[in-house]
Design an enzyme around this catalytic site. Structure first.
Site, PDB file in Angstrom:
ATOM      1  N   GLY A  10       0.261 -58.319   7.616  1.00 40.17           N
ATOM      2  CA  GLY A  10      -0.536 -57.559   7.919  1.00 40.17           C
ATOM      3  C   GLY A  10      -1.139 -56.689   6.866  1.00 40.17           C
ATOM      4  N   CYS A  11      -0.216 -56.887   5.571  1.00 38.80           N
ATOM      5  CA  CYS A  11      -0.756 -55.668   4.318  1.00 38.80           C
ATOM      6  C   CYS A  11      -1.539 -56.763   3.278  1.00 38.80           C
ATOM      7  CB  CYS A  11       0.629 -55.716   3.873  1.00 38.80           C
ATOM      8  SG  CYS A  11       0.462 -55.077   2.019  1.00 38.80           S
TER       9      CYS A  11
END
Length: 114
Positions: A10-11
């Site tokens: 998610g980064c």
């Protein structure tokens, strides 16, 4: 060369670092989603030591309660224990190769150990 990335899909920075690793010829990448499979306090201590940073420098402040808990001022053992118990406190991505370890923020720092 083997490389292990402690990755959060998610980064954006973590994804960009993983892309650099995949684009490097001859690099065999192991991806560890650290939120699902967190490293132990001992492994974190070794990674930070190899990266030349303190556990507090590897502490994620954004989006966590680390400041409220006083973790930036806490001792290494307390910071490492908190990270092992709550992996969202680990700043990402961490990458380890035979040449060392880096907290890859920005993502191009990974090139230092390739």
């Amino acid at each position: 060369m083997k490389a292990t990335i402690w990755h959060n899909p998610g980064c954006g920075t973590s994804r960009k670092t993983l892309e650099i690793l995949h684009d490097m010829p001859g690099v065999e990448v192991t991806v560890v989603e650290y939120l699902k499979n967190p490293p132990s306090a001992d492994k974190l201590a070794q990674l930070y030591r190899d990266a030349g940073i303190t556990p507090a420098q590897g502490l994620r402040l954004k989006g966590t309660d680390a400041e409220e808990r006083g973790l930036p001022q806490a001792g290494d053992a307390a910071v490492l224990a908190a990270m092992a118990a709550e992996p969202k406190l680990i700043e990402r991505p961490l990458v380890e190769t035979d040449k060392g370890a880096r907290l890859c923020r920005p993502q191009d720092k990974v090139r230092e150990i390739l």
